[in-house]
Each structure stands twice: as C-alpha cells, then as structure tokens.
Scaffold this motif. Structure first.
Motif, PDB file in Angstrom:
ATOM      1  N   PHE A 193      40.279  54.373  44.593  1.00 44.12           N
ATOM      2  CA  PHE A 193      39.764  55.713  44.876  1.00 44.12           C
ATOM      3  C   PHE A 193      38.443  55.934  44.152  1.00 44.12           C
ATOM      4  CE2 PHE A 193      39.688  60.342  43.917  1.00 44.12           C
ATOM      5  CZ  PHE A 193      39.550  60.805  45.218  1.00 44.12           C
ATOM      6  N   VAL A 194      38.362  55.534  42.891  1.00 45.10           N
ATOM      7  CA  VAL A 194      37.126  55.672  42.120  1.00 45.10           C
ATOM      8  C   VAL A 194      36.021  54.843  42.773  1.00 45.10           C
ATOM      9  CG1 VAL A 194      36.029  55.329  39.871  1.00 45.10           C
ATOM     10  CG2 VAL A 194      38.409  56.112  39.997  1.00 45.10           C
ATOM     11  N   GLU A 195      36.356  53.633  43.171  1.00 42.43           N
ATOM     12  CA  GLU A 195      35.412  52.746  43.849  1.00 42.43           C
ATOM     13  C   GLU A 195      34.853  53.424  45.105  1.00 42.43           C
ATOM     14  OE1 GLU A 195      36.049  48.110  44.112  1.00 42.43           O
ATOM     15  OE2 GLU A 195      37.224  49.140  45.640  1.00 42.43           O
ATOM     16  N   TRP A 196      35.740  54.054  45.886  1.00 42.62           N
ATOM     17  CA  TRP A 196      35.334  54.762  47.097  1.00 42.62           C
ATOM     18  C   TRP A 196      34.465  55.977  46.744  1.00 42.62           C
ATOM     19  CZ3 TRP A 196      36.752  59.782  48.600  1.00 42.62           C
ATOM     20  CH2 TRP A 196      36.364  60.142  49.879  1.00 42.62           C
ATOM     21  N   LEU A 197      34.872  56.745  45.720  1.00 47.05           N
ATOM     22  CA  LEU A 197      34.092  57.917  45.312  1.00 47.05           C
ATOM     23  C   LEU A 197      32.664  57.532  44.943  1.00 47.05           C
ATOM     24  CD1 LEU A 197      36.472  59.997  43.016  1.00 47.05           C
ATOM     25  CD2 LEU A 197      35.523  60.696  45.209  1.00 47.05           C
ATOM     26  N   MET A 198      32.504  56.371  44.342  1.00 51.55           N
ATOM     27  CA  MET A 198      31.190  55.921  43.904  1.00 51.55           C
ATOM     28  C   MET A 198      30.360  55.347  45.049  1.00 51.55           C
ATOM     29  SD  MET A 198      32.072  54.284  40.192  1.00 51.55           S
ATOM     30  CE  MET A 198      30.347  54.019  39.759  1.00 51.55           C
ATOM     31  N   GLY A 199      30.959  55.228  46.230  1.00 53.80           N
ATOM     32  CA  GLY A 199      30.221  54.701  47.371  1.00 53.80           C
ATOM     33  C   GLY A 199      30.078  53.193  47.351  1.00 53.80           C
ATOM     34  N   LEU A 200      30.935  52.524  46.589  1.00 58.54           N
ATOM     35  CA  LEU A 200      30.886  51.068  46.517  1.00 58.54           C
ATOM     36  C   LEU A 200      31.729  50.463  47.630  1.00 58.54           C
ATOM     37  CD1 LEU A 200      31.395  50.809  42.657  1.00 58.54           C
ATOM     38  CD2 LEU A 200      29.256  50.433  43.911  1.00 58.54           C
ATOM     39  N   PRO A 201      31.407  49.254  48.044  1.00 58.70           N
ATOM     40  CA  PRO A 201      32.237  48.601  49.069  1.00 58.70           C
ATOM     41  C   PRO A 201      33.657  48.381  48.555  1.00 58.70           C
ATOM     42  CG  PRO A 201      30.188  47.375  48.705  1.00 58.70           C
ATOM     43  CD  PRO A 201      30.269  48.430  47.646  1.00 58.70           C
ATOM     44  N   ALA A 202      34.624  48.427  49.464  1.00 60.79           N
ATOM     45  CA  ALA A 202      36.020  48.159  49.082  1.00 60.79           C
ATOM     46  C   ALA A 202      36.111  46.776  48.459  1.00 60.79           C
ATOM     47  CB  ALA A 202      36.914  48.252  50.307  1.00 60.79           C
ATOM     48  N   GLY A 203      36.760  46.695  47.312  1.00 57.98           N
ATOM     49  CA  GLY A 203      36.939  45.424  46.634  1.00 57.98           C
ATOM     50  C   GLY A 203      35.817  45.051  45.684  1.00 57.98           C
ATOM     51  N   TRP A 204      34.799  45.882  45.564  1.00 61.17           N
ATOM     52  CA  TRP A 204      33.662  45.588  44.680  1.00 61.17           C
ATOM     53  C   TRP A 204      34.148  45.294  43.260  1.00 61.17           C
ATOM     54  CZ3 TRP A 204      28.747  44.613  45.820  1.00 61.17           C
ATOM     55  CH2 TRP A 204      27.788  44.664  44.808  1.00 61.17           C
ATOM     56  N   VAL A 205      35.101  46.070  42.809  1.00 63.20           N
ATOM     57  CA  VAL A 205      35.698  45.882  41.480  1.00 63.20           C
ATOM     58  C   VAL A 205      37.195  45.614  41.590  1.00 63.20           C
ATOM     59  CG1 VAL A 205      36.180  47.067  39.284  1.00 63.20           C
ATOM     60  CG2 VAL A 205      33.953  47.323  40.356  1.00 63.20           C
ATOM     61  N   THR A 206      37.797  46.017  42.705  1.00 64.35           N
ATOM     62  CA  THR A 206      39.254  45.978  42.824  1.00 64.35           C
ATOM     63  C   THR A 206      39.801  44.788  43.616  1.00 64.35           C
ATOM     64  OG1 THR A 206      39.176  47.392  44.786  1.00 64.35           O
ATOM     65  CG2 THR A 206      39.409  48.493  42.634  1.00 64.35           C
ATOM     66  N   ALA A 207      38.941  43.876  44.038  1.00 66.94           N
ATOM     67  CA  ALA A 207      39.413  42.721  44.821  1.00 66.94           C
ATOM     68  C   ALA A 207      40.424  41.914  44.011  1.00 66.94           C
ATOM     69  CB  ALA A 207      38.237  41.839  45.220  1.00 66.94           C
ATOM     70  N   GLU A 253      31.942  55.514  55.798  1.00 66.14           N
ATOM     71  CA  GLU A 253      32.513  54.865  56.986  1.00 66.14           C
ATOM     72  C   GLU A 253      33.871  54.221  56.717  1.00 66.14           C
ATOM     73  OE1 GLU A 253      29.419  52.256  58.400  1.00 66.14           O
ATOM     74  OE2 GLU A 253      28.308  53.945  59.250  1.00 66.14           O
ATOM     75  N   ARG A 254      34.646  54.859  55.845  1.00 66.97           N
ATOM     76  CA  ARG A 254      36.031  54.428  55.618  1.00 66.97           C
ATOM     77  C   ARG A 254      36.838  55.591  55.065  1.00 66.97           C
ATOM     78  NH1 ARG A 254      36.951  51.611  50.162  1.00 66.97           N
ATOM     79  NH2 ARG A 254      35.026  51.969  49.022  1.00 66.97           N
ATOM     80  N   SER A 255      38.127  55.518  55.291  1.00 72.90           N
ATOM     81  CA  SER A 255      39.021  56.580  54.833  1.00 72.90           C
ATOM     82  C   SER A 255      39.161  56.557  53.318  1.00 72.90           C
ATOM     83  CB  SER A 255      40.409  56.392  55.456  1.00 72.90           C
ATOM     84  OG  SER A 255      40.331  56.521  56.843  1.00 72.90           O
ATOM     85  N   ALA A 256      39.398  57.729  52.785  1.00 68.50           N
ATOM     86  CA  ALA A 256      39.615  57.843  51.342  1.00 68.50           C
ATOM     87  C   ALA A 256      40.927  57.161  50.966  1.00 68.50           C
ATOM     88  CB  ALA A 256      39.661  59.302  50.927  1.00 68.50           C
ATOM     89  N   PRO A 257      40.897  56.277  49.965  1.00 71.85           N
ATOM     90  CA  PRO A 257      42.153  55.716  49.473  1.00 71.85           C
ATOM     91  C   PRO A 257      42.961  56.797  48.756  1.00 71.85           C
ATOM     92  CG  PRO A 257      40.255  54.483  48.637  1.00 71.85           C
ATOM     93  CD  PRO A 257      39.743  55.734  49.291  1.00 71.85           C
ATOM     94  N   HIS A 258      44.211  56.529  48.555  1.00 71.81           N
ATOM     95  CA  HIS A 258      45.050  57.477  47.814  1.00 71.81           C
ATOM     96  C   HIS A 258      44.485  57.590  46.393  1.00 71.81           C
ATOM     97  CE1 HIS A 258      48.571  59.591  46.352  1.00 71.81           C
ATOM     98  NE2 HIS A 258      48.848  59.802  47.632  1.00 71.81           N
ATOM     99  N   PRO A 259      44.375  58.799  45.845  1.00 71.15           N
ATOM    100  CA  PRO A 259      43.741  58.977  44.537  1.00 71.15           C
ATOM    101  C   PRO A 259      44.560  58.504  43.343  1.00 71.15           C
ATOM    102  CG  PRO A 259      44.495  61.078  45.385  1.00 71.15           C
ATOM    103  CD  PRO A 259      44.715  60.071  46.473  1.00 71.15           C
ATOM    104  N   THR A 260      45.863  58.370  43.519  1.00 72.06           N
ATOM    105  CA  THR A 260      46.698  57.936  42.387  1.00 72.06           C
ATOM    106  C   THR A 260      47.600  56.785  42.804  1.00 72.06           C
ATOM    107  OG1 THR A 260      48.443  59.520  42.910  1.00 72.06           O
ATOM    108  CG2 THR A 260      46.732  60.257  41.363  1.00 72.06           C
TER     109      THR A 260
END
Length: 95
Positions: free
Chosen positions: A39-53, A18-25
C-alpha cells in the motif's frame, strides 16, 4: 474496501497509477492489523514490487524502512524542474 471520505482521492490515484489500491493493512504477528508495504509502495507512485517483490526477500520492516527513506518520483521530478529553472535564470543573469 470502504475508503469513506478518502474514496475520491484513492480513486484519482488509482487512475493516475493505473492500478487498484492494495489493501492498506495486513495481519501482524499478533493478529492485529499493521501497515502493508504494498500500500505504501502504491501511495508513493512506485511500480508494484519496487520494494515488495518476493525475490528481494526483504522483511516487512525493511520494506517500510526503504519506502520511508525513499522519494516519490513525482517529488523528485518537481524538485529537478525547480532546480533547472533556477540554473537557467542564473545562467541568463550571468550571460
């Protein structure tokens, strides 16, 4: 972003997450593209900011290390279902 042969898979995952793919690089230190942690966070199905906040204040390498050592929630759920099924079978066999 042109996902070429991966477009259908990316679109399906966008619908599931339920969200757009972030840019991969993203631009690396020397201007060359490097893998983007969101992008990796999104690929893994984690919420945005789970690791990247930003408030976590983790450098890119630490973010990628955390993601690489993580487990996709879908994988964990599947593994638990399999283990619970095995436990139920074992309990029935000993009942």
């Amino acid at each position: 972003m042109d996902w070429s042969e991966y477009a259908a898979a990316v679109h399906r995952w966008e619908l599931i997450t339920e969200r757009s793919a972030p840019h991969p690089t993203q631009a690396g230190r020397h201007g060359r593209p490097v893998l983007a942690p969101p992008f990796v966070e999104w690929l893994m199905g984690l919420p945005a900011g789970w690791v990247t906040a930003e408030q976590l204040n983790l450098p890119r390498t630490a973010q990628l290390r955390a993601l690489g050592n993580g487990v996709m929630p879908q994988q964990a759920a599947h593994a638990l279902r399999l283990l619970l099924d095995d436990l139920a079978k074992l309990q029935r066999a000993h009942a």
